[in-house]
Design a protein around this motif. Structure first.
Motif, PDB file in Angstrom:
ATOM      1  N   CYS A  24       0.881  -1.173   0.000  1.00  0.00           N
ATOM      2  CA  CYS A  24       0.000   0.000   0.000  1.00  0.00           C
ATOM      3  C   CYS A  24       0.913   1.215   0.000  1.00  0.00           C
ATOM      4  CB  CYS A  24      -0.874  -0.016   1.253  1.00  0.00           C
ATOM      5  SG  CYS A  24      -2.148   1.238   1.216  1.00  0.00           S
ATOM      6  N   TYR A  55      -6.033  -1.764  -2.513  1.00  0.00           N
ATOM      7  CA  TYR A  55      -4.758  -1.084  -2.791  1.00  0.00           C
ATOM      8  C   TYR A  55      -4.472  -0.906  -4.276  1.00  0.00           C
ATOM      9  CZ  TYR A  55      -3.600  -2.500   2.041  1.00  0.00           C
ATOM     10  OH  TYR A  55      -3.592  -2.726   3.386  1.00  0.00           O
ATOM     11  N   ASN A 165      -7.758  -5.088  11.578  1.00  0.00           N
ATOM     12  CA  ASN A 165      -8.336  -3.955  12.317  1.00  0.00           C
ATOM     13  C   ASN A 165      -9.455  -4.407  13.260  1.00  0.00           C
ATOM     14  OD1 ASN A 165      -6.894  -1.591  11.027  1.00  0.00           O
ATOM     15  ND2 ASN A 165      -7.755  -2.564   9.213  1.00  0.00           N
ATOM     16  N   GLN A 186      -4.526  -8.655  11.514  1.00  0.00           N
ATOM     17  CA  GLN A 186      -3.517  -7.677  11.077  1.00  0.00           C
ATOM     18  C   GLN A 186      -3.928  -6.303  11.592  1.00  0.00           C
ATOM     19  OE1 GLN A 186      -2.501  -5.691   6.942  1.00  0.00           O
ATOM     20  NE2 GLN A 186      -1.763  -7.784   6.900  1.00  0.00           N
ATOM     21  N   PHE A 212       0.851  -4.077  11.037  1.00  0.00           N
ATOM     22  CA  PHE A 212       0.995  -3.189   9.865  1.00  0.00           C
ATOM     23  C   PHE A 212       1.475  -1.829  10.337  1.00  0.00           C
ATOM     24  CE2 PHE A 212      -3.811  -2.353  10.183  1.00  0.00           C
ATOM     25  CZ  PHE A 212      -3.741  -0.978  10.436  1.00  0.00           C
ATOM     26  N   SER A 213       1.964  -1.039   9.403  1.00  0.00           N
ATOM     27  CA  SER A 213       2.585   0.263   9.726  1.00  0.00           C
ATOM     28  C   SER A 213       3.588   0.119  10.877  1.00  0.00           C
ATOM     29  CB  SER A 213       1.523   1.308  10.064  1.00  0.00           C
ATOM     30  OG  SER A 213       0.546   1.401   9.047  1.00  0.00           O
ATOM     31  N   GLY A 216       5.260   3.146  11.526  1.00  0.00           N
ATOM     32  CA  GLY A 216       4.356   4.272  11.736  1.00  0.00           C
ATOM     33  C   GLY A 216       3.829   4.854  10.437  1.00  0.00           C
ATOM     34  N   ALA A 217       4.091   4.155   9.307  1.00  0.00           N
ATOM     35  CA  ALA A 217       3.616   4.643   7.998  1.00  0.00           C
ATOM     36  C   ALA A 217       4.050   6.085   7.760  1.00  0.00           C
ATOM     37  CB  ALA A 217       2.091   4.499   7.885  1.00  0.00           C
ATOM     38  N   ASN A 218       5.345   6.323   7.969  1.00  0.00           N
ATOM     39  CA  ASN A 218       5.839   7.692   7.779  1.00  0.00           C
ATOM     40  C   ASN A 218       5.692   8.122   6.323  1.00  0.00           C
ATOM     41  OD1 ASN A 218       7.960   5.711   7.356  1.00  0.00           O
ATOM     42  ND2 ASN A 218       9.264   7.418   6.877  1.00  0.00           N
ATOM     43  N   TRP A 222      -2.070   8.152   5.847  1.00  0.00           N
ATOM     44  CA  TRP A 222      -2.720   7.511   6.993  1.00  0.00           C
ATOM     45  C   TRP A 222      -1.799   7.410   8.214  1.00  0.00           C
ATOM     46  CZ3 TRP A 222      -1.553   5.230   2.339  1.00  0.00           C
ATOM     47  CH2 TRP A 222      -0.594   4.234   2.341  1.00  0.00           C
ATOM     48  N   MET A 228       9.614   7.229  13.240  1.00  0.00           N
ATOM     49  CA  MET A 228      10.888   7.562  12.584  1.00  0.00           C
ATOM     50  C   MET A 228      11.574   8.771  13.230  1.00  0.00           C
ATOM     51  SD  MET A 228      11.323   5.131  10.542  1.00  0.00           S
ATOM     52  CE  MET A 228      12.691   5.656   9.519  1.00  0.00           C
ATOM     53  N   ALA A 245      14.633   2.617  11.772  1.00  0.00           N
ATOM     54  CA  ALA A 245      13.691   1.635  11.211  1.00  0.00           C
ATOM     55  C   ALA A 245      14.041   0.234  11.700  1.00  0.00           C
ATOM     56  CB  ALA A 245      13.738   1.688   9.683  1.00  0.00           C
ATOM     57  N   VAL A 260       4.322  -6.644   8.502  1.00  0.00           N
ATOM     58  CA  VAL A 260       4.441  -6.268   7.090  1.00  0.00           C
ATOM     59  C   VAL A 260       4.901  -4.821   7.029  1.00  0.00           C
ATOM     60  CG1 VAL A 260       2.929  -7.946   5.974  1.00  0.00           C
ATOM     61  CG2 VAL A 260       1.882  -5.956   7.018  1.00  0.00           C
ATOM     62  N   LYS A 262       6.454  -1.737   4.398  1.00  0.00           N
ATOM     63  CA  LYS A 262       6.500  -1.409   2.970  1.00  0.00           C
ATOM     64  C   LYS A 262       7.726  -0.549   2.656  1.00  0.00           C
ATOM     65  CE  LYS A 262       5.798   1.650  -0.487  1.00  0.00           C
ATOM     66  NZ  LYS A 262       6.315   3.029  -0.575  1.00  0.00           N
ATOM     67  N   SER A 263       8.528  -0.990   1.697  1.00  0.00           N
ATOM     68  CA  SER A 263       9.495  -0.091   1.083  1.00  0.00           C
ATOM     69  C   SER A 263       9.651  -0.487  -0.369  1.00  0.00           C
ATOM     70  CB  SER A 263      10.863  -0.150   1.771  1.00  0.00           C
ATOM     71  OG  SER A 263      11.707   0.778   1.110  1.00  0.00           O
ATOM     72  N   TYR A 264       9.591   0.492  -1.245  1.00  0.00           N
ATOM     73  CA  TYR A 264       9.815   0.224  -2.664  1.00  0.00           C
ATOM     74  C   TYR A 264      11.226   0.668  -3.048  1.00  0.00           C
ATOM     75  CZ  TYR A 264       4.880  -0.953  -3.513  1.00  0.00           C
ATOM     76  OH  TYR A 264       3.635  -1.555  -3.521  1.00  0.00           O
TER      77      TYR A 264
HETATM   78  N1  LIG Z   1      -4.825  -3.925   7.129  1.00  0.00           N
HETATM   79  C1  LIG Z   1      -4.781  -2.612   7.080  1.00  0.00           C
HETATM   80  O1  LIG Z   1      -5.779  -1.908   7.308  1.00  0.00           O
HETATM   81  C2  LIG Z   1      -3.500  -1.948   6.766  1.00  0.00           C
HETATM   82  C3  LIG Z   1      -2.495  -2.694   6.195  1.00  0.00           C
HETATM   83  N2  LIG Z   1      -1.305  -2.116   5.854  1.00  0.00           N
HETATM   84  C4  LIG Z   1      -0.276  -2.983   5.212  1.00  0.00           C
HETATM   85  O2  LIG Z   1       0.938  -2.879   5.937  1.00  0.00           O
HETATM   86  C5  LIG Z   1       1.967  -2.446   5.066  1.00  0.00           C
HETATM   87  C6  LIG Z   1       3.014  -1.659   5.827  1.00  0.00           C
HETATM   88  O3  LIG Z   1       2.452  -0.544   6.484  1.00  0.00           O
HETATM   89  P1  LIG Z   1       2.524   0.955   5.930  1.00  0.00           P
HETATM   90  O4  LIG Z   1       1.296   1.629   6.382  1.00  0.00           O
HETATM   91  O5  LIG Z   1       2.870   0.935   4.489  1.00  0.00           O
HETATM   92  O6  LIG Z   1       3.686   1.623   6.753  1.00  0.00           O
HETATM   93  P2  LIG Z   1       5.199   1.287   7.158  1.00  0.00           P
HETATM   94  O7  LIG Z   1       5.269   1.472   8.619  1.00  0.00           O
HETATM   95  O8  LIG Z   1       5.656   0.018   6.552  1.00  0.00           O
HETATM   96  O9  LIG Z   1       5.967   2.504   6.514  1.00  0.00           O
HETATM   97  C7  LIG Z   1       6.088   2.699   5.134  1.00  0.00           C
HETATM   98  C8  LIG Z   1       6.809   4.015   4.895  1.00  0.00           C
HETATM   99  O10 LIG Z   1       8.115   3.961   5.479  1.00  0.00           O
HETATM  100  C9  LIG Z   1       9.105   4.162   4.471  1.00  0.00           C
HETATM  101  N3  LIG Z   1      10.228   3.268   4.821  1.00  0.00           N
HETATM  102  C10 LIG Z   1      10.280   1.929   4.690  1.00  0.00           C
HETATM  103  N4  LIG Z   1      11.445   1.437   5.163  1.00  0.00           N
HETATM  104  C11 LIG Z   1      12.155   2.497   5.613  1.00  0.00           C
HETATM  105  C12 LIG Z   1      13.439   2.637   6.197  1.00  0.00           C
HETATM  106  N5  LIG Z   1      14.211   1.574   6.422  1.00  0.00           N
HETATM  107  N6  LIG Z   1      13.863   3.892   6.528  1.00  0.00           N
HETATM  108  C13 LIG Z   1      13.070   4.966   6.295  1.00  0.00           C
HETATM  109  N7  LIG Z   1      11.837   4.906   5.749  1.00  0.00           N
HETATM  110  C14 LIG Z   1      11.380   3.676   5.404  1.00  0.00           C
HETATM  111  C15 LIG Z   1       8.436   3.858   3.163  1.00  0.00           C
HETATM  112  O11 LIG Z   1       9.003   4.583   2.110  1.00  0.00           O
HETATM  113  P3  LIG Z   1       9.857   3.900   0.911  1.00  0.00           P
HETATM  114  O12 LIG Z   1       8.954   2.958   0.185  1.00  0.00           O
HETATM  115  O13 LIG Z   1      10.249   5.067   0.092  1.00  0.00           O
HETATM  116  O14 LIG Z   1      11.024   3.208   1.544  1.00  0.00           O
HETATM  117  C16 LIG Z   1       7.009   4.330   3.451  1.00  0.00           C
HETATM  118  O15 LIG Z   1       6.919   5.741   3.305  1.00  0.00           O
HETATM  119  C17 LIG Z   1       1.201  -1.665   3.988  1.00  0.00           C
HETATM  120  O16 LIG Z   1       1.979  -1.401   2.852  1.00  0.00           O
HETATM  121  C18 LIG Z   1       0.021  -2.569   3.782  1.00  0.00           C
HETATM  122  O17 LIG Z   1       0.395  -3.688   2.994  1.00  0.00           O
HETATM  123  C19 LIG Z   1      -1.055  -0.810   6.155  1.00  0.00           C
HETATM  124  C20 LIG Z   1      -2.024  -0.016   6.726  1.00  0.00           C
HETATM  125  C21 LIG Z   1      -3.330  -0.528   7.068  1.00  0.00           C
END
Ligand SMILES: NC(=O)C1=CN([C@@H]2O[C@H](COP(=O)(O)OP(=O)(O)OC[C@H]3O[C@@H](n4cnc5c(N)ncnc54)[C@H](OP(=O)(O)O)[C@@H]3O)[C@@H](O)[C@H]2O)C=CC1
Ligand SMILES: O=C[C@H](O)[C@@H](O)[C@@H](O)[C@H](O)C(=O)O
Length: 316
Positions: A24, A55, A165, A186, A212-213, A216-218, A222, A228, A245, A260, A262-264
């Motif tokens: 996401c 997503y 949730n 999750q 998830f997050s 903290g989903a920085n 959301w 961070m 991290a 889970v 997320k980093s791309y």
């Molecule tokens: N069930 C639900 O309702 C929910 C499920 N989810 C799931 O959980 C996954 C992960 O949670 P998400 O909310 O994305 O948040 P995360 O806590 O995984 O944070 C993702 C953010 O952190 C950045 N990031 C990742 N690794 C690093 C690092 N090592 N240093 C600095 N920044 C970093 C990413 O950027 P970058 O890609 O540029 O590295 C992105 O901006 C989602 O992608 C989704 O699949 C999330 C929210 C709700």
């Protein structure tokens, strides 16, 4: 790359890799970017992918899996653990099997490993833009919806089923009607929202929590930057030569839950897997336990501050 540790789930044969790659992204990534990131993640050693109908990442995930097989990065689809989620517009007894089939078609798979109810509400009509109108939100028909989820298992569409949730109260409602108990819940979990009560409840009931997050989903709409930007985490990370991290993810892992993240970004996705050959000290864990607590990802921030949503947010 060594194989990631796996967790055994109730009523599910295949262990779930303890770290999964989230899909996401914010702002929403295009199909090609998502596909490329997933292929990089497979190269880096990720074997668990978390997607959702909502997503828009199911299709690029399917394309990435197909390409990973062609490239020989994996020998068989069975090496992967794929989680997807039932969107709330389809959270009705008779719509669940068709919704699951639609996700399978999107991901081009014969089965998924884990199918989760995305949110503990039903949305009437097909809602894609958030927040939603008050009238579009209804309480979940837990019995009917869980029957639909169980039917997906019986038809072989998914190996396991779970929720996302869900509070202790909502989980009790599912457990009261379930023939197949939910294997996973999750939820948001990180050093700034530690979920102690829910963790204890799920442990007692044999339900695996997936965080998830975990960062903290920085930089997303959301989440926020409390994890961070945490001084406590930075003070622990610096002398160890780790990143904030990594400290956050290691802390989540040490709570006995899966996650889970997320980093791309190629480097960051690799960095996020480097948490298994070191551990936090008692003193460091104690400092993290003192971090002020606040839920970051509220249902109200996603769906709007409607009464039913606020009630659900208030449940632990
Ligand atoms: N069930 C639900 O309702 C929910 C499920 N989810 C799931 O959980 C996954 C992960 O949670 P998400 O909310 O994305 O948040 P995360 O806590 O995984 O944070 C993702 C953010 O952190 C950045 N990031 C990742 N690794 C690093 C690092 N090592 N240093 C600095 N920044 C970093 C990413 O950027 P970058 O890609 O540029 O590295 C992105 O901006 C989602 O992608 C989704 O699949 C999330 C929210 C709700
Ligand atoms: O359309 C709805 C959104 O995808 C919402 O469900 C997400 O933003 C949520 O935070 C998640 O990642 O699961």
């Amino acid at each position: 790359m060594a194989k990631l540790p796996g967790v055994t789930l109730s009523s599910c044969e295949k262990p779930m890799p303890v770290i999964g790659m989230g899909t996401c992204s914010f702002p929403p990534a295009d199909l090609e970017t998502t596909k490329t990131a997933i292929i990089e993640a497979i190269k880096a050693g990720y074997r668990h992918f978390d997607t959702a109908f909502a997503y828009g990442s199911e299709k690029p995930l399917g394309e990435a899996i197909a390409e990973a097989l062609t490239l020989g990065l994996i020998m068989s689809r069975d090496e992967l653990f794929i989680t997807t989620k039932l969107w709330s517009s389809f959270a009705e007894r008779d719509q669940i099997v068709p919704a699951c089939k639609m996700s399978l078609q999107n991901i081009q798979l014969d089965y998924i490993d884990m199918y989760l109810i995305h949110l503990p509400v039903r949305l009437t009509g097909t809602v894609f833009s958030m927040p939603v109108e008050k009238d579009a939100i209804e309480p979940l028909d837990v019995k009917g919806v869980w029957e639909g989820m169980e039917e997906c298992v019986k038809l072989g569409l998914t190996k396991g089923i779970g929720v996302s949730n869900f509070s202790c109260k909502k989980l009790e409602e599912v457990l009261a009607v379930a023939t197949i108990p939910p294997a996973v819940n999750q939820v948001e979990l990180n050093p700034t929202w530690q979920q102690k009560e829910l963790r204890e409840f799920c442990k007692a009931k044999g339900i695996e929590i997936t965080a998830f997050s975990p960062l903290g989903a920085n930089n997303t709409k959301w989440g926020d930057n409390r994890v961070m930007d945490s001084d406590v985490l930075a003070e622990i990370a610096k002398p160890r030569g780790k990143t904030v991290a990594q400290v956050a993810l290691r802390w989540v892992y040490e709570q006995g839950v899966s996650l889970v993240a997320k980093s791309y970004n190629k480097e960051r996705m690799k960095q996020n897997l480097q948490i298994f050959d070191w551990s936090l000290s008692e003193e460091e864990l104690e400092k993290i336990s003192q971090i002020p607590q606040r839920k970051g990802v509220t249902l109200a921030s996603i769906l709007g501050p409607h009464d039913l949503v606020l009630e659900l947010d208030a449940e632990v």
